[in-house]
Write a protein that holds these residues in place. Structure first.
Motif, PDB file in Angstrom:
ATOM      1  N   THR A 216       0.869  -1.172   0.000  1.00 28.77           N
ATOM      2  CA  THR A 216       0.000   0.000   0.000  1.00 28.77           C
ATOM      3  C   THR A 216       0.905   1.221   0.000  1.00 28.77           C
ATOM      4  O   THR A 216       2.075   1.135   0.396  1.00 28.77           O
ATOM      5  CB  THR A 216      -0.953  -0.002   1.213  1.00 28.77           C
ATOM      6  OG1 THR A 216      -1.877   1.093   1.089  1.00 28.77           O
ATOM      7  CG2 THR A 216      -0.205   0.153   2.516  1.00 28.77           C
ATOM      8  N   LEU A 218      -0.489   4.525   0.898  1.00 29.26           N
ATOM      9  CA  LEU A 218      -1.145   5.694   1.492  1.00 29.26           C
ATOM     10  C   LEU A 218      -0.637   6.082   2.871  1.00 29.26           C
ATOM     11  O   LEU A 218      -0.339   7.246   3.121  1.00 29.26           O
ATOM     12  CB  LEU A 218      -2.654   5.458   1.553  1.00 29.26           C
ATOM     13  CG  LEU A 218      -3.330   5.197   0.206  1.00 29.26           C
ATOM     14  CD1 LEU A 218      -4.802   4.877   0.420  1.00 29.26           C
ATOM     15  CD2 LEU A 218      -3.162   6.373  -0.728  1.00 29.26           C
ATOM     16  N   MET A 219      -0.615   5.134   3.783  1.00 32.83           N
ATOM     17  CA  MET A 219      -0.272   5.432   5.181  1.00 32.83           C
ATOM     18  C   MET A 219       0.365   4.202   5.817  1.00 32.83           C
ATOM     19  O   MET A 219       0.131   3.082   5.392  1.00 32.83           O
ATOM     20  CB  MET A 219      -1.534   5.764   6.006  1.00 32.83           C
ATOM     21  CG  MET A 219      -2.386   6.888   5.484  1.00 32.83           C
ATOM     22  SD  MET A 219      -3.813   7.240   6.598  1.00 32.83           S
ATOM     23  CE  MET A 219      -3.114   8.528   7.631  1.00 32.83           C
ATOM     24  N   HIS A 220       1.122   4.436   6.880  1.00 36.82           N
ATOM     25  CA  HIS A 220       1.497   3.358   7.793  1.00 36.82           C
ATOM     26  C   HIS A 220       0.307   3.105   8.733  1.00 36.82           C
ATOM     27  O   HIS A 220      -0.554   3.978   8.916  1.00 36.82           O
ATOM     28  CB  HIS A 220       2.689   3.755   8.673  1.00 36.82           C
ATOM     29  CG  HIS A 220       3.925   4.140   7.937  1.00 36.82           C
ATOM     30  ND1 HIS A 220       4.595   3.283   7.095  1.00 36.82           N
ATOM     31  CD2 HIS A 220       4.656   5.290   7.948  1.00 36.82           C
ATOM     32  CE1 HIS A 220       5.676   3.896   6.618  1.00 36.82           C
ATOM     33  NE2 HIS A 220       5.725   5.120   7.119  1.00 36.82           N
ATOM     34  N   GLN A 221       0.316   1.934   9.382  1.00 36.49           N
ATOM     35  CA  GLN A 221      -0.710   1.634  10.375  1.00 36.49           C
ATOM     36  C   GLN A 221      -0.009   0.991  11.565  1.00 36.49           C
ATOM     37  O   GLN A 221       0.881   0.147  11.392  1.00 36.49           O
ATOM     38  CB  GLN A 221      -1.764   0.702   9.751  1.00 36.49           C
ATOM     39  CG  GLN A 221      -3.022   0.494  10.582  1.00 36.49           C
ATOM     40  CD  GLN A 221      -2.920  -0.711  11.497  1.00 36.49           C
ATOM     41  OE1 GLN A 221      -1.906  -1.356  11.597  1.00 36.49           O
ATOM     42  NE2 GLN A 221      -4.000  -0.989  12.201  1.00 36.49           N
ATOM     43  N   THR A 252     -14.775   4.194  12.569  1.00 37.37           N
ATOM     44  CA  THR A 252     -15.167   3.280  11.499  1.00 37.37           C
ATOM     45  C   THR A 252     -16.646   3.473  11.162  1.00 37.37           C
ATOM     46  O   THR A 252     -17.037   3.449   9.998  1.00 37.37           O
ATOM     47  CB  THR A 252     -14.902   1.830  11.959  1.00 37.37           C
ATOM     48  OG1 THR A 252     -13.499   1.648  12.067  1.00 37.37           O
ATOM     49  CG2 THR A 252     -15.455   0.823  10.982  1.00 37.37           C
ATOM     50  N   ALA A 257     -13.069   3.627   7.832  1.00 36.18           N
ATOM     51  CA  ALA A 257     -12.760   2.253   8.237  1.00 36.18           C
ATOM     52  C   ALA A 257     -11.401   1.777   7.760  1.00 36.18           C
ATOM     53  O   ALA A 257     -11.006   0.652   8.051  1.00 36.18           O
ATOM     54  CB  ALA A 257     -13.854   1.312   7.726  1.00 36.18           C
ATOM     55  N   SER A 258     -10.684   2.609   7.024  1.00 36.77           N
ATOM     56  CA  SER A 258      -9.389   2.175   6.478  1.00 36.77           C
ATOM     57  C   SER A 258      -8.519   3.397   6.229  1.00 36.77           C
ATOM     58  O   SER A 258      -8.983   4.541   6.288  1.00 36.77           O
ATOM     59  CB  SER A 258      -9.596   1.440   5.158  1.00 36.77           C
ATOM     60  OG  SER A 258     -10.000   2.372   4.164  1.00 36.77           O
ATOM     61  N   THR A 259      -7.255   3.139   5.893  1.00 36.56           N
ATOM     62  CA  THR A 259      -6.354   4.249   5.576  1.00 36.56           C
ATOM     63  C   THR A 259      -6.825   5.004   4.329  1.00 36.56           C
ATOM     64  O   THR A 259      -6.631   6.216   4.226  1.00 36.56           O
ATOM     65  CB  THR A 259      -4.924   3.722   5.343  1.00 36.56           C
ATOM     66  OG1 THR A 259      -4.963   2.684   4.362  1.00 36.56           O
ATOM     67  CG2 THR A 259      -4.324   3.173   6.637  1.00 36.56           C
ATOM     68  N   ALA A 260      -7.446   4.300   3.391  1.00 39.16           N
ATOM     69  CA  ALA A 260      -7.917   4.958   2.160  1.00 39.16           C
ATOM     70  C   ALA A 260      -9.013   5.974   2.481  1.00 39.16           C
ATOM     71  O   ALA A 260      -9.026   7.087   1.949  1.00 39.16           O
ATOM     72  CB  ALA A 260      -8.430   3.918   1.166  1.00 39.16           C
ATOM     73  N   TRP A 282      -8.218   5.073  15.594  1.00 40.12           N
ATOM     74  CA  TRP A 282      -9.563   4.503  15.477  1.00 40.12           C
ATOM     75  C   TRP A 282     -10.208   4.405  16.856  1.00 40.12           C
ATOM     76  O   TRP A 282      -9.729   3.647  17.716  1.00 40.12           O
ATOM     77  CB  TRP A 282      -9.530   3.129  14.813  1.00 40.12           C
ATOM     78  CG  TRP A 282      -9.486   3.223  13.326  1.00 40.12           C
ATOM     79  CD1 TRP A 282     -10.551   3.450  12.499  1.00 40.12           C
ATOM     80  CD2 TRP A 282      -8.340   3.116  12.460  1.00 40.12           C
ATOM     81  NE1 TRP A 282     -10.127   3.486  11.180  1.00 40.12           N
ATOM     82  CE2 TRP A 282      -8.798   3.275  11.136  1.00 40.12           C
ATOM     83  CE3 TRP A 282      -6.977   2.892  12.681  1.00 40.12           C
ATOM     84  CZ2 TRP A 282      -7.933   3.221  10.036  1.00 40.12           C
ATOM     85  CZ3 TRP A 282      -6.121   2.836  11.593  1.00 40.12           C
ATOM     86  CH2 TRP A 282      -6.591   3.006  10.293  1.00 40.12           C
ATOM     87  N   GLU A 284     -12.959   3.054  17.841  1.00 39.17           N
ATOM     88  CA  GLU A 284     -13.473   1.716  18.181  1.00 39.17           C
ATOM     89  C   GLU A 284     -12.389   0.788  18.698  1.00 39.17           C
ATOM     90  O   GLU A 284     -12.672  -0.187  19.398  1.00 39.17           O
ATOM     91  CB  GLU A 284     -14.120   1.048  16.957  1.00 39.17           C
ATOM     92  CG  GLU A 284     -15.464   1.622  16.557  1.00 39.17           C
ATOM     93  CD  GLU A 284     -15.364   2.675  15.463  1.00 39.17           C
ATOM     94  OE1 GLU A 284     -14.280   3.289  15.327  1.00 39.17           O
ATOM     95  OE2 GLU A 284     -16.364   2.888  14.753  1.00 39.17           O
ATOM     96  N   SER A 285     -11.137   1.060  18.297  1.00 39.07           N
ATOM     97  CA  SER A 285     -10.051   0.136  18.672  1.00 39.07           C
ATOM     98  C   SER A 285      -9.551   0.361  20.088  1.00 39.07           C
ATOM     99  O   SER A 285      -8.875  -0.490  20.654  1.00 39.07           O
ATOM    100  CB  SER A 285      -8.883   0.283  17.692  1.00 39.07           C
ATOM    101  OG  SER A 285      -8.178   1.502  17.918  1.00 39.07           O
ATOM    102  N   MET A 296      -5.366   1.265  17.670  1.00 41.95           N
ATOM    103  CA  MET A 296      -4.833   1.268  16.309  1.00 41.95           C
ATOM    104  C   MET A 296      -4.810   2.701  15.793  1.00 41.95           C
ATOM    105  O   MET A 296      -5.767   3.459  16.008  1.00 41.95           O
ATOM    106  CB  MET A 296      -5.743   0.462  15.384  1.00 41.95           C
ATOM    107  CG  MET A 296      -5.765  -1.040  15.622  1.00 41.95           C
ATOM    108  SD  MET A 296      -7.135  -1.737  14.638  1.00 41.95           S
ATOM    109  CE  MET A 296      -6.659  -3.445  14.534  1.00 41.95           C
TER     110      MET A 296
ATOM    111  N   ASN B 181      -5.570  -0.761  -2.164  1.00 37.72           N
ATOM    112  CA  ASN B 181      -4.524   0.136  -1.650  1.00 37.72           C
ATOM    113  C   ASN B 181      -4.976   0.770  -0.349  1.00 37.72           C
ATOM    114  O   ASN B 181      -5.268   1.959  -0.285  1.00 37.72           O
ATOM    115  CB  ASN B 181      -4.189   1.210  -2.687  1.00 37.72           C
ATOM    116  CG  ASN B 181      -2.982   2.050  -2.278  1.00 37.72           C
ATOM    117  OD1 ASN B 181      -2.268   1.691  -1.340  1.00 37.72           O
ATOM    118  ND2 ASN B 181      -2.764   3.160  -2.957  1.00 37.72           N
ATOM    119  N   PRO B 188     -12.300  -3.570  13.604  1.00 33.14           N
ATOM    120  CA  PRO B 188     -11.711  -2.340  14.153  1.00 33.14           C
ATOM    121  C   PRO B 188     -11.691  -2.352  15.679  1.00 33.14           C
ATOM    122  O   PRO B 188     -11.067  -1.492  16.293  1.00 33.14           O
ATOM    123  CB  PRO B 188     -12.629  -1.241  13.616  1.00 33.14           C
ATOM    124  CG  PRO B 188     -13.939  -1.907  13.392  1.00 33.14           C
ATOM    125  CD  PRO B 188     -13.623  -3.329  13.004  1.00 33.14           C
TER     126      PRO B 188
END
Lengths: 337, 337
Positions: A216, A218-221, A252, A257-260, A282, A284-285, A296, B181, B188
């Motif tokens: 990917t 876009l971002m690190h996680q 989320t 819900a995602s980096t995208a 996040w 919720e995490s 997260m 991506n 989550p």
């Protein structure tokens, strides 16, 4: 007005240049490039004076019709301080040039802590760099860890941190880099170097990190587990992170819900280059189980440490002794939440 | 000779069929499909009797020129036991049909433990399923955790496990699934359901898991941190994992630096469908720091739990009381290292 030179106008340098230009106590006196590419052309179109790192290449810039104001050494003459955003390892080599010129310098996280002697994060150790000659803004990943772990440590103390860092394989512009379809332990040895790097700004923190690359851009996680000194509940953690600047809670349930989707949110915020300077966590995490906090977060690797470079300028030149005053000033100019 | 029916001939079912056919104490009496697709055609070409799940669709199979031997209920008449490899959630619905037919059944990890009442791993709790009517082979991820955590628990006891599971977004054949991506926390919420799932076969283990999806199709990857009861050094862990069957140590230094290179290794081993039934553990990642073990492993989600389905057949029918004898027999027939 502080005169700032930007040595290296790539992924980080161009962002630092715009962030500096947005401040009311700073101006960009020049940016440097090694090649007459599209970034060099746009820099000139934006009104930045362009200097070249390799004097022998002046002809190439002439042929490309890109006007050059001089060499990097000429640029340093115009500046009170230089932000070095050259590729990993080059910054440490440039240190000798800065020393000869007697100019203060800020390096990026690609350089080793030992090569520069001092590391910087606006929240964790701003005061260490007050009046220093050189400092190094820690990497995007370390900045991300620091942004959330520092307020948690302040709130309830940290006994031990374990973090698994799922890193983007390449930046969007790096078309030649992989992986395309693989998960790569990177480094394959555990713990990774990220833990020791955090200790350069959050002294004494007990942390072990594990890192890998995935396909990917876009971002690190980050997946973070924190044994707490004085256990608090998840709501207290949420409240603290929610009130911490350069950190944002995302949900989320709101479609993030995602980096995208988070990067799409940065577009909606109207940020230059769709950057996200804040660290999204996040909501919720966030959970506390048996005195251990889990959460997260994500890191926009191209931009998260850029406001720290701006703060580092004020610290080295001692124009602002209070980190929170510099942080607020930087934020306001950059539109940070 | 045990007569085995395979209900659902998709990603898992076709592999279980071939694994059963390779055993000298079992035979496949039929496999079932809902659609006359390429998998149905190949099943017949391989010599499997094909049964259909939805009787009304017989005409579609006729039109496609794929001969049908009857319905799933007909297939069950021929069998001593059925392996249900239908999509997630369908297995639990099929349970009533198996009960009416009075046939023992093995389900896959997509079903919930509570819906089946019993879960299975060849190493952790083979004996629990001896003579049972129904059992459930735990999911690929849980099987992967169990394969390495069980021998570690046997060696030196486990105080607490933390695992971050970087999951493949889709199987290679799932062309409509993402992410392409993005990194997706999934779920989550933390901890994820994988920890509780492991407890269905490794009773009482103290584990918290975190899970996410990334854009890759080849394998899952696990980052595992284990607080040990009786700390041993990394070499003892390596030696134990090295001698454990269905686990293999792989070395980055030998070019096995990613999930892609590991799957290429499976091709070199000449496995059917390039499967990797073993759990590869990166030797370089194995480290013990302050009494805590760190390691990284991968999971070939399409195949790692297939040998467990074969062992589960012997457990339910009580043709072999000793798990290691079944494991060795299954391994020999499947060419497992």
């Amino acid at each position: 007005m502080i005169s700032v030179a930007i040595n290296g106008y790539g992924t980080i340098g161009k962002r630092v240049a715009d962030a500096v230009a947005a401040q009311d106590d700073m101006k960009v006196v020049g940016v440097s490039k090694t090649k007459p590419d599209f970034e060099a052309r746009v820099a000139v179109e934006k009104g930045y004076d362009l200097y070249i790192s390799i004097p022998e290449r002046e002809k190439l810039f002439d042929e490309a019709g890109i006007p050059v104001s001089g060499t990097v050494e000429d640029m340093l003459e115009e500046a009170d301080i230089v932000v070095d955003a050259t590729p990993e390892g080059i910054g440490a080599k440039n240190l000798e040039m800065y020393r000869k010129k007697g100019i203060k310098a800020i390096f990026q996280g690609g350089e080793k802590h030992d090569a520069i002697g001092l590391s910087f994060n606006s929240f964790a150790n701003y005061e260490d760099s007050l009046g220093a000659e050189y400092t190094r803004v820690v990497s995007c990943n370390t900045t991300g860890l620091c942004r959330t772990l520092k307020p948690i440590d302040d709130l309830c103390g940290i006994k031990k941190v374990r973090a698994v860092m799922v890193r983007r394989g390449a930046d969007p512009v790096q078309v030649g880099k992989g992986p395309i379809n693989a998960i790569v332990p990177n480094p394959p040895t555990v713990p990774s170097h990220h833990g020791p790097d955090l200790k350069t700004v959050m002294k004494g923190v007990n942390i072990h990190t594990v890192a890998l690359l995935v396909p990917t851009t876009l971002m690190h996680q980050h997946n973070i587990m924190v044994e707490l000194e004085d256990p608090v509940d998840a709501d207290e953690i949420k409240a603290r992170l929610d009130e911490t600047t350069r950190v944002m809670l995302v949900r989320t349930s709101e479609g993030l819900a995602s980096t995208a989707e988070i990067m799409e949110y940065a577009k909606e915020l109207g940020r230059s280059r769709n950057d996200l300077f804040e660290i999204p966590v996040w909501e919720e995490s966030i959970n506390v189980v048996d005195g251990e906090l889990f959460y997260m977060q994500a890191v926009h690797q191209e931009s998260d440490a850029v406001p720290e470079s701006v703060d580092a300028i004020r610290a080295l030149l001692e124009v602002e002794d209070d980190n929170m005053k510099s942080i607020r000033k930087t934020n306001r100019a950059m539109g940070i939440l």
